[in-house]
Design a protein around this motif. Sequence first.
Motif, PDB file in Angstrom:
ATOM      1  N   ASP A 426     -19.036 -10.410  26.308  1.00  0.00           N
ATOM      2  CA  ASP A 426     -17.833  -9.587  26.226  1.00  0.00           C
ATOM      3  C   ASP A 426     -17.596  -9.217  24.769  1.00  0.00           C
ATOM      4  OD1 ASP A 426     -16.223  -9.312  28.858  1.00  0.00           O
ATOM      5  OD2 ASP A 426     -16.888 -11.396  28.889  1.00  0.00           O
ATOM      6  N   VAL A 427     -17.421  -7.921  24.516  1.00  0.00           N
ATOM      7  CA  VAL A 427     -17.221  -7.416  23.154  1.00  0.00           C
ATOM      8  C   VAL A 427     -16.011  -6.493  23.149  1.00  0.00           C
ATOM      9  CG1 VAL A 427     -18.182  -5.920  21.358  1.00  0.00           C
ATOM     10  CG2 VAL A 427     -19.638  -7.615  22.471  1.00  0.00           C
ATOM     11  N   GLN A 428     -15.144  -6.666  22.167  1.00  0.00           N
ATOM     12  CA  GLN A 428     -14.006  -5.779  21.978  1.00  0.00           C
ATOM     13  C   GLN A 428     -14.217  -5.000  20.680  1.00  0.00           C
ATOM     14  OE1 GLN A 428     -10.188  -7.774  22.299  1.00  0.00           O
ATOM     15  NE2 GLN A 428     -11.011  -9.279  23.721  1.00  0.00           N
ATOM     16  N   MET A 429     -14.482  -3.716  20.791  1.00  0.00           N
ATOM     17  CA  MET A 429     -14.795  -2.922  19.602  1.00  0.00           C
ATOM     18  C   MET A 429     -13.611  -2.805  18.646  1.00  0.00           C
ATOM     19  SD  MET A 429     -17.223   0.236  20.824  1.00  0.00           S
ATOM     20  CE  MET A 429     -17.454   0.845  19.146  1.00  0.00           C
ATOM     21  N   LYS A 430     -12.406  -2.856  19.144  1.00  0.00           N
ATOM     22  CA  LYS A 430     -11.256  -2.726  18.250  1.00  0.00           C
ATOM     23  C   LYS A 430     -11.168  -3.910  17.307  1.00  0.00           C
ATOM     24  CE  LYS A 430      -6.312  -1.667  18.190  1.00  0.00           C
ATOM     25  NZ  LYS A 430      -5.123  -1.341  19.004  1.00  0.00           N
ATOM     26  N   SER A 431     -11.521  -5.070  17.799  1.00  0.00           N
ATOM     27  CA  SER A 431     -11.535  -6.275  16.980  1.00  0.00           C
ATOM     28  C   SER A 431     -12.813  -7.035  17.307  1.00  0.00           C
ATOM     29  CB  SER A 431     -10.295  -7.133  17.276  1.00  0.00           C
ATOM     30  OG  SER A 431     -10.255  -8.253  16.429  1.00  0.00           O
ATOM     31  N   LEU A 432     -13.877  -6.683  16.593  1.00  0.00           N
ATOM     32  CA  LEU A 432     -15.220  -7.124  16.963  1.00  0.00           C
ATOM     33  C   LEU A 432     -15.404  -8.636  16.851  1.00  0.00           C
ATOM     34  CD1 LEU A 432     -17.691  -5.556  17.949  1.00  0.00           C
ATOM     35  CD2 LEU A 432     -18.563  -5.580  15.620  1.00  0.00           C
ATOM     36  N   ARG A 433     -14.510  -9.293  16.113  1.00  0.00           N
ATOM     37  CA  ARG A 433     -14.669 -10.741  16.001  1.00  0.00           C
ATOM     38  C   ARG A 433     -14.362 -11.455  17.320  1.00  0.00           C
ATOM     39  NH1 ARG A 433      -9.919  -9.505  13.365  1.00  0.00           N
ATOM     40  NH2 ARG A 433      -8.025 -10.542  14.084  1.00  0.00           N
ATOM     41  N   HIS A 434     -13.690 -10.756  18.234  1.00  0.00           N
ATOM     42  CA  HIS A 434     -13.394 -11.346  19.532  1.00  0.00           C
ATOM     43  C   HIS A 434     -14.565 -11.094  20.474  1.00  0.00           C
ATOM     44  CE1 HIS A 434      -9.409 -12.358  18.266  1.00  0.00           C
ATOM     45  NE2 HIS A 434      -9.065 -11.101  18.064  1.00  0.00           N
ATOM     46  N   ARG A 435     -15.621 -11.891  20.307  1.00  0.00           N
ATOM     47  CA  ARG A 435     -16.811 -11.783  21.138  1.00  0.00           C
ATOM     48  C   ARG A 435     -17.038 -13.110  21.842  1.00  0.00           C
ATOM     49  NH1 ARG A 435     -18.964  -9.505  16.244  1.00  0.00           N
ATOM     50  NH2 ARG A 435     -20.621 -11.045  16.003  1.00  0.00           N
ATOM     51  N   THR A 436     -17.260 -13.046  23.124  1.00  0.00           N
ATOM     52  CA  THR A 436     -17.492 -14.261  23.900  1.00  0.00           C
ATOM     53  C   THR A 436     -18.675 -14.034  24.830  1.00  0.00           C
ATOM     54  OG1 THR A 436     -15.943 -13.559  25.638  1.00  0.00           O
ATOM     55  CG2 THR A 436     -15.051 -14.928  23.855  1.00  0.00           C
ATOM     56  N   GLY A 437     -19.237 -15.122  25.342  1.00  0.00           N
ATOM     57  CA  GLY A 437     -20.344 -14.989  26.271  1.00  0.00           C
ATOM     58  C   GLY A 437     -20.950 -16.324  26.638  1.00  0.00           C
ATOM     59  N   ALA A 438     -21.884 -16.247  27.568  1.00  0.00           N
ATOM     60  CA  ALA A 438     -22.604 -17.436  28.002  1.00  0.00           C
ATOM     61  C   ALA A 438     -23.631 -17.835  26.946  1.00  0.00           C
ATOM     62  CB  ALA A 438     -23.300 -17.159  29.324  1.00  0.00           C
ATOM     63  N   PRO A 439     -23.948 -19.125  26.847  1.00  0.00           N
ATOM     64  CA  PRO A 439     -24.994 -19.542  25.902  1.00  0.00           C
ATOM     65  C   PRO A 439     -26.315 -18.858  26.234  1.00  0.00           C
ATOM     66  CG  PRO A 439     -23.788 -21.434  26.758  1.00  0.00           C
ATOM     67  CD  PRO A 439     -23.368 -20.260  27.581  1.00  0.00           C
ATOM     68  N   PRO A 440     -27.106 -18.498  25.222  1.00  0.00           N
ATOM     69  CA  PRO A 440     -28.381 -17.830  25.501  1.00  0.00           C
ATOM     70  C   PRO A 440     -29.334 -18.748  26.246  1.00  0.00           C
ATOM     71  CG  PRO A 440     -28.243 -18.469  23.198  1.00  0.00           C
ATOM     72  CD  PRO A 440     -26.895 -18.724  23.786  1.00  0.00           C
ATOM     73  N   MET A 441     -30.228 -18.132  27.024  1.00  0.00           N
ATOM     74  CA  MET A 441     -31.183 -18.904  27.820  1.00  0.00           C
ATOM     75  C   MET A 441     -32.533 -18.197  27.816  1.00  0.00           C
ATOM     76  SD  MET A 441     -29.785 -17.926  31.625  1.00  0.00           S
ATOM     77  CE  MET A 441     -29.985 -16.257  32.253  1.00  0.00           C
TER      78      MET A 441
END
Length: 465
Positions: A426-441
Amino acid sequence: MTEFNADSMHRLAKMALDAGEVASPEEAVALFSRYRLRIHLGHGWVNTLAGQACFLTALNTAVRAFLGGVEVYGDLDHALDVPLYQGRSACGVAEELGAAVVNNATTELPTLVLGVAPEDALPAFCVQLSWDHWRFEIAPVGAGGGLTCADDNPLAGIGAAALGVNEAFMHVRGDLADSGHRSVGMSLWNPLAVADWRGDAHKGPELAYLPKALWLVGLGHLGQAYAWALGMLPYPTDSRPHLVLQDFDKAAKSNLSTCLLLWAADLLKPKVRAVATRLETAGFSTALVERRFGSGHRVMGDEPTTALFGVDNVAARRDLDTAEFSQVVETGLGSGYRDFRNIRLHTFPGPRLPSQIWTAESTAQAATELNDTYKKLADERKDICGMTLLASRAVATPFVGVLAAAMALTEVMRPLHGGLVYAALDVQMKSLRHRTGAPPMTYQGLQTAFVQAAMQPAGRAREGT
């Protein structure tokens, strides 16, 4: 009076209606017609495919958002090397894409800078775009630092363009007081690196392998962003990719505000055929599937098994359960005037099936609520159905779609370079520091067929036209 409806309304200008800023579609378009942008091309911008992809993407997305016009100034006496415009004059392509090529050095317009920054007095908003390996950044001109713009990965150039146009749009809209006065960046190699994204651990390897064949499901906003990004990659002339293009819809006027490969001459034509024509001109081979994506989707033995999915439909996403693709990257975008910059990405196979993410209950479509502006328009124009349909359409713009496309293609290409995949981001372009997601696999599916990238030595000067 121009007739505005769901099929003709500019999809980004619609945000002014949704927010209640204006009283009519005409006022919304008039407001957006005051928004203008300038792109400054300094020495060195053309020396990498990433720089060329950055310029072309910034321009093609900006002309569809800044309705007052986009100016291009600077070093335009070069031939382009990206497959989609190979051998074409940079100046000619700029004009073809809708820019005004200007000779005046000074400006007060918001300005995006590629290459060497101007030495003249700078406008209030003047942002440098830079890239390196799988990373990209925007920062105020004169802030110092910036990425090297040497290692040549066009996906990073696309990402820089997306952030730059977004930042300029927030500036003219007054959406963020800090826009143009901050440094913002991201690593596609590790999209969850936030505080330390500039670190060498997140720059990734040199670009070496590209997908040989892909299936693009949906040729609207996202599907054409996928195709545009593929058209920027360093495919050898004799090894351009094979793409299966699937869509059933025809181009409407509203699509011109979101779709990077459609123009006015394409109106009422099937999208899949318009896109195929442009890709085939660039040496790609295509196969066309002119029907809806649905359950029990079959892949024949010689067809691509990796798919990029760009259909904004929950029922279709659930049908990915039964599709015979070995890998699917699906992206979705926010649709309201507050969240249209939000990107959500899923990669399959993953820990959950599509039907577990999009449940049967989620296929029910909520009734569209009309704000006071739409209610008044419905009453004035005696068209409750038309205004309800217009209100239901998403706010959308291609500078969001191309960032989503760069992220999606990275999920396909990262395993080809020994990297991991992300089941969800999940990425929010307005405030790019707010990025979340599942651990890479580790990717668990069949490897995507690939070709070697035709890389040029970094910094090679390209001949003028």
